[in-house]
Design an enzyme around this catalytic site. Structure first.
Site, PDB file in Angstrom:
ATOM      1  N   MET A   1       0.830  -1.188   0.000  1.00  0.00           N
ATOM      2  CA  MET A   1       0.000   0.000   0.000  1.00  0.00           C
ATOM      3  C   MET A   1       0.873   1.250   0.000  1.00  0.00           C
ATOM      4  O   MET A   1       2.099   1.162   0.034  1.00  0.00           O
ATOM      5  CB  MET A   1      -0.925  -0.004   1.214  1.00  0.00           C
ATOM      6  CG  MET A   1      -1.967  -1.111   1.191  1.00  0.00           C
ATOM      7  SD  MET A   1      -3.131  -0.962   2.559  1.00  0.00           S
ATOM      8  CE  MET A   1      -4.026  -2.490   2.346  1.00  0.00           C
ATOM      9  N   CYS A   2       0.239   2.392  -0.015  1.00  0.00           N
ATOM     10  CA  CYS A   2       0.939   3.673  -0.096  1.00  0.00           C
ATOM     11  C   CYS A   2       1.481   4.081   1.273  1.00  0.00           C
ATOM     12  O   CYS A   2       1.297   3.393   2.270  1.00  0.00           O
ATOM     13  CB  CYS A   2      -0.013   4.743  -0.612  1.00  0.00           C
ATOM     14  SG  CYS A   2      -0.924   4.250  -2.083  1.00  0.00           S
ATOM     15  N   GLN A   3       2.168   5.226   1.308  1.00  0.00           N
ATOM     16  CA  GLN A   3       2.605   5.794   2.573  1.00  0.00           C
ATOM     17  C   GLN A   3       2.280   7.280   2.599  1.00  0.00           C
ATOM     18  O   GLN A   3       2.252   7.950   1.560  1.00  0.00           O
ATOM     19  CB  GLN A   3       4.102   5.566   2.804  1.00  0.00           C
ATOM     20  CG  GLN A   3       4.432   4.111   3.085  1.00  0.00           C
ATOM     21  CD  GLN A   3       5.689   3.938   3.914  1.00  0.00           C
ATOM     22  OE1 GLN A   3       6.216   4.877   4.504  1.00  0.00           O
ATOM     23  NE2 GLN A   3       6.186   2.713   3.964  1.00  0.00           N
TER      24      GLN A   3
ATOM     25  N   ASN B   1      -3.974   6.140   2.297  1.00  0.00           N
ATOM     26  CA  ASN B   1      -3.209   4.894   2.231  1.00  0.00           C
ATOM     27  C   ASN B   1      -4.164   3.764   2.575  1.00  0.00           C
ATOM     28  O   ASN B   1      -4.762   3.763   3.657  1.00  0.00           O
ATOM     29  CB  ASN B   1      -2.042   4.944   3.236  1.00  0.00           C
ATOM     30  CG  ASN B   1      -1.500   3.559   3.582  1.00  0.00           C
ATOM     31  OD1 ASN B   1      -1.612   2.621   2.809  1.00  0.00           O
ATOM     32  ND2 ASN B   1      -0.925   3.440   4.766  1.00  0.00           N
TER      33      ASN B   1
END
Length: 255
Positions: A1-3, A108
């Site tokens: 996933m994103c940050q 996120n």
């Protein structure tokens, strides 16, 4: 996933140190290489930079690391795509206007089967679940409060059930700001630190860089940094509880 990375301060401050470490996670020390972005509030305006290139390869990210833009509220994001192709329109943070102010949002996580009914006031340009969630949040805030921006405490109270309803669809770590406060919600992982007098030295975890903040601050400065995973190795970061939504004003979480 994103940050995610956010900063909230009581005086305009640059985010060069934190962004230098954070950006390394965009393809060097981690695998978040599907684009990145950052937004700085300055008065009524927002400086907004996004790039579909990885943060470690982007000349724009290099500019941000070398250009100390000062702001009291900053939101940054590095993307690992789960929904939506790798393209500029799908890069966070997203920006919209509500109540005569710009709002900035980054997410996120991954929302399953999330297709809210949108009435047309706010519509996504890209194809991410994140932008759909942002549009729905602003739509519901305007539906509740009309054309008048509410006080911050009322805004926070309204966000709690709205955010919870979105989080029921999956992971929903988010940052949201209109330049007066920074809201952060944790589903799985967020941490924050408040730096204030006496300021320590800090050592980045993702880059060989140390800064003595006492040399670049004044005794009245206070800076809150919020991030998915701690950026430094020699400081104590406070983890969010799952489901917690915090509001940061003037460099501190509000009770």
């Amino acid at each position: 996933m994103c940050q995610l990375l956010g900063m909230n301060c009581n005086v305009p401050t640059d985010i060069v140190f934190s962004f230098t470490g954070f950006s390394q996670r965009g393809g060097r020390t981690d695998t978040h290489h599907d684009g990145w972005g950052i937004a700085f509030f300055e008065g009524a305006g927002v400086r907004h930079f996004v790039d579909h290139e990885s943060a470690v390869a982007s000349p724009i990210a290099e500019l941000i690391k070398r250009y100390p833009i000062k702001s009291c509220n900053v939101i940054a994001h590095i993307r690992k795509a789960t929904q939506g192709v790798v393209a500029l329109e799908n890069c966070h943070p997203f920006v919209r206007e509500l109540w005569g102010r710009y709002w900035v949002f980054a997410h996120n996580g991954d929302l399953k089967d999330y297709h809210p009914t949108l009435d047309g006031a706010f519509r996504p340009v890209g194809s991410t679940d994140s932008e759909r969630a942002f549009c729905w949040l602003l739509q519901e805030l305007r539906r509740r409060f009309g054309d008048t921006r509410p006080p911050l405490d009322a805004l926070r109270a309204a966000l709690v059930p709205l955010v919870a309803s979105i989080a029921a669809h999956g992971t929903f770590n988010l940052m949201l700001s209109d330049g007066t406060a920074l809201f952060a919600h944790c589903s799985t992982s967020l941490h924050y630190i408040v730096r204030q007098y006496p300021f320590p030295s800090a050592c980045l975890a993702d880059e060989d860089l140390t800064v003595d903040f006492s040399q670049v601050t004044t005794p009245r400065d206070r800076v809150a940094v919020i991030v998915t995973a701690p950026l430094t190795t020699n400081e104590t970061w406070t983890p969010f509880a799952p489901g917690e939504l915090l509001m940061f004003v003037d460099g501190a979480p509000q009770p």
